[in-house]
Design a protein around this motif. Structure first.
Motif, PDB file in Angstrom:
ATOM      1  N   PRO A  86      56.118  61.415  58.272  1.00 10.06           N
ATOM      2  CA  PRO A  86      56.769  62.650  57.825  1.00 10.06           C
ATOM      3  C   PRO A  86      58.092  62.955  58.511  1.00 10.06           C
ATOM      4  O   PRO A  86      58.944  63.645  57.951  1.00 10.06           O
ATOM      5  CB  PRO A  86      55.720  63.734  58.149  1.00 10.06           C
ATOM      6  CG  PRO A  86      54.429  63.013  58.215  1.00 10.06           C
ATOM      7  CD  PRO A  86      54.765  61.677  58.799  1.00 10.06           C
ATOM      8  N   VAL A 112      58.557  64.400  51.479  1.00 12.57           N
ATOM      9  CA  VAL A 112      57.748  63.451  52.257  1.00 12.57           C
ATOM     10  C   VAL A 112      56.774  62.721  51.354  1.00 12.57           C
ATOM     11  O   VAL A 112      56.640  61.490  51.403  1.00 12.57           O
ATOM     12  CB  VAL A 112      56.989  64.181  53.384  1.00 12.57           C
ATOM     13  CG1 VAL A 112      55.926  63.261  54.001  1.00 12.57           C
ATOM     14  CG2 VAL A 112      57.956  64.649  54.470  1.00 12.57           C
ATOM     15  N   TYR A 113      56.071  63.456  50.491  1.00 12.62           N
ATOM     16  CA  TYR A 113      55.072  62.838  49.625  1.00 12.62           C
ATOM     17  C   TYR A 113      55.704  61.897  48.598  1.00 12.62           C
ATOM     18  O   TYR A 113      55.057  60.940  48.167  1.00 12.62           O
ATOM     19  CB  TYR A 113      54.262  63.919  48.903  1.00 12.62           C
ATOM     20  CG  TYR A 113      53.391  64.739  49.819  1.00 12.62           C
ATOM     21  CD1 TYR A 113      52.681  64.155  50.863  1.00 12.62           C
ATOM     22  CD2 TYR A 113      53.267  66.119  49.664  1.00 12.62           C
ATOM     23  CE1 TYR A 113      51.885  64.907  51.710  1.00 12.62           C
ATOM     24  CE2 TYR A 113      52.462  66.877  50.494  1.00 12.62           C
ATOM     25  CZ  TYR A 113      51.784  66.267  51.517  1.00 12.62           C
ATOM     26  OH  TYR A 113      50.996  67.011  52.357  1.00 12.62           O
ATOM     27  N   ARG A 115      58.630  60.216  49.233  1.00 10.38           N
ATOM     28  CA  ARG A 115      59.109  59.057  49.996  1.00 10.38           C
ATOM     29  C   ARG A 115      57.954  58.143  50.373  1.00 10.38           C
ATOM     30  O   ARG A 115      58.114  56.914  50.413  1.00 10.38           O
ATOM     31  CB  ARG A 115      59.825  59.503  51.276  1.00 10.38           C
ATOM     32  CG  ARG A 115      61.200  60.073  51.080  1.00 10.38           C
ATOM     33  CD  ARG A 115      61.998  60.045  52.379  1.00 10.38           C
ATOM     34  NE  ARG A 115      61.273  60.597  53.515  1.00 10.38           N
ATOM     35  CZ  ARG A 115      61.289  61.879  53.865  1.00 10.38           C
ATOM     36  NH1 ARG A 115      61.977  62.749  53.153  1.00 10.38           N
ATOM     37  NH2 ARG A 115      60.620  62.303  54.930  1.00 10.38           N
ATOM     38  N   HIS A 116      56.807  58.753  50.668  1.00 11.25           N
ATOM     39  CA  HIS A 116      55.641  58.000  51.140  1.00 11.25           C
ATOM     40  C   HIS A 116      54.406  58.391  50.317  1.00 11.25           C
ATOM     41  O   HIS A 116      53.512  59.092  50.823  1.00 11.25           O
ATOM     42  CB  HIS A 116      55.390  58.285  52.621  1.00 11.25           C
ATOM     43  CG  HIS A 116      56.596  58.149  53.497  1.00 11.25           C
ATOM     44  ND1 HIS A 116      57.212  56.939  53.748  1.00 11.25           N
ATOM     45  CD2 HIS A 116      57.304  59.080  54.191  1.00 11.25           C
ATOM     46  CE1 HIS A 116      58.237  57.123  54.562  1.00 11.25           C
ATOM     47  NE2 HIS A 116      58.320  58.409  54.849  1.00 11.25           N
ATOM     48  N   GLN A 133      51.956  65.442  62.373  1.00 10.37           N
ATOM     49  CA  GLN A 133      51.551  66.366  61.320  1.00 10.37           C
ATOM     50  C   GLN A 133      51.377  67.793  61.855  1.00 10.37           C
ATOM     51  O   GLN A 133      51.668  68.764  61.156  1.00 10.37           O
ATOM     52  CB  GLN A 133      50.244  65.885  60.679  1.00 10.37           C
ATOM     53  CG  GLN A 133      50.428  64.582  59.900  1.00 10.37           C
ATOM     54  CD  GLN A 133      49.165  64.206  59.154  1.00 10.37           C
ATOM     55  OE1 GLN A 133      48.984  64.582  58.000  1.00 10.37           O
ATOM     56  NE2 GLN A 133      48.279  63.477  59.823  1.00 10.37           N
ATOM     57  N   TRP A 136      54.517  69.815  61.739  1.00 13.87           N
ATOM     58  CA  TRP A 136      54.763  70.448  60.438  1.00 13.87           C
ATOM     59  C   TRP A 136      53.930  71.716  60.283  1.00 13.87           C
ATOM     60  O   TRP A 136      54.432  72.733  59.783  1.00 13.87           O
ATOM     61  CB  TRP A 136      54.452  69.467  59.309  1.00 13.87           C
ATOM     62  CG  TRP A 136      55.582  68.521  59.043  1.00 13.87           C
ATOM     63  CD1 TRP A 136      55.892  67.388  59.732  1.00 13.87           C
ATOM     64  CD2 TRP A 136      56.566  68.652  58.013  1.00 13.87           C
ATOM     65  NE1 TRP A 136      57.012  66.796  59.206  1.00 13.87           N
ATOM     66  CE2 TRP A 136      57.444  67.548  58.148  1.00 13.87           C
ATOM     67  CE3 TRP A 136      56.795  69.568  56.989  1.00 13.87           C
ATOM     68  CZ2 TRP A 136      58.530  67.349  57.295  1.00 13.87           C
ATOM     69  CZ3 TRP A 136      57.868  69.380  56.139  1.00 13.87           C
ATOM     70  CH2 TRP A 136      58.727  68.279  56.289  1.00 13.87           C
TER      71      TRP A 136
END
Length: 237
Positions: A86, A112-113, A115-116, A133, A136
């Motif tokens: 992240p 993020v989701y 990209r990964h 995490q 975040w």
């Protein structure tokens, strides 16, 4: 952010992440950071299911057994990946309102989701406990400080936003891989007598955006996010 199971590998990984030994890394040697970066790149390209210690060793140009000097097993590796992938959460200036801060936080998770996408596949049971995490989560809670909500209400609000973003991102990633004729397919089978609400949504074109362009899909995401934030605002008042 994700959730993950607590096997022996992940528990050891959490201990390493929270209490690194501080040993200097050799610039050209095989290190945990290099292994994790390569694993993330592999999962980004081919998905988490394609990740194996043998394939990772091939990518790094080393023997498989060399990896085990730095990573106990794949479960531990995934814990390291979930903490690193992240990156740092967004920072909010002193003049930004809490609604804008929460929206920026959610936008960051959305990115993020995308990209990964494998992070979405890594969900299991139990809350995240790694420093990446949790950073975040900390940022999300800080964004809600001006609301006057209790700590329990702030956590519930952050989790509501998180689960919305995760679900919306999962659907969006899947839509990007779906047949663009999905809405037309539904129109072939859905009738108003059997599924009146779905039929009404189809008639209004609500499903057309699910496999539409990036702009339409982001607009749909932002619409849902605004509703979640409005619910938090109502509670804060």
């Amino acid at each position: 952010m994700s959730t993950e199971s607590r096997g022996p590998g992940p528990l050891r990984a959490l201990a390493v992440l929270w209490h690194p030994d501080g040993a200097p890394a050799r610039p050209r040697g095989l290190t945990r950071d290099r292994i994790v970066a390569a694993a993330i790149a592999l999962a980004d390209a081919d998905g988490l299911g394609a990740l194996s210690m043998a394939r990772l060793a091939q990518r790094l140009g080393c023997g498989t057994m060399s990896l085990y000097r730095h990573v106990t097993n794949k479960d531990e590796l995934v814990t390291f990946m979930l903490s690193a992938a992240p990156g740092p959460p967004p920072r909010f200036g002193p003049g930004i309102g809490w609604r804008e801060a929460v929206t920026a936080w959610a936008d960051g998770l959305w990115e993020v989701y995308h990209r990964h996408p494998w992070v979405l596949q890594a969900a299991a049971s139990g809350p995240p406990a790694d420093p990446g995490q949790l950073a975040w989560l900390d940022a999300g809670l800080k964004a809600l400080e001006p609301t006057g909500l209790s700590e329990r209400e702030k956590l519930a609000s952050v989790m509501a936003v998180l689960h919305y973003v995760r679900g919306a991102a999962a659907l969006d990633v899947a839509a990007g891989e779906a047949d663009p004729g999905f809405a037309d397919l539904l129109r072939r089978f859905v009738d108003a007598e059997r599924l009146p609400a779905v039929a009404a949504a189809l008639s209004a074109g609500a499903f057309d955006g699910a496999t539409g362009g990036d702009r339409e899909r982001v607009t749909d995401f932002r619409t849902g996010l605004a509703l979640v934030v409005a619910g938090i605002a109502a509670r804060a008042r």
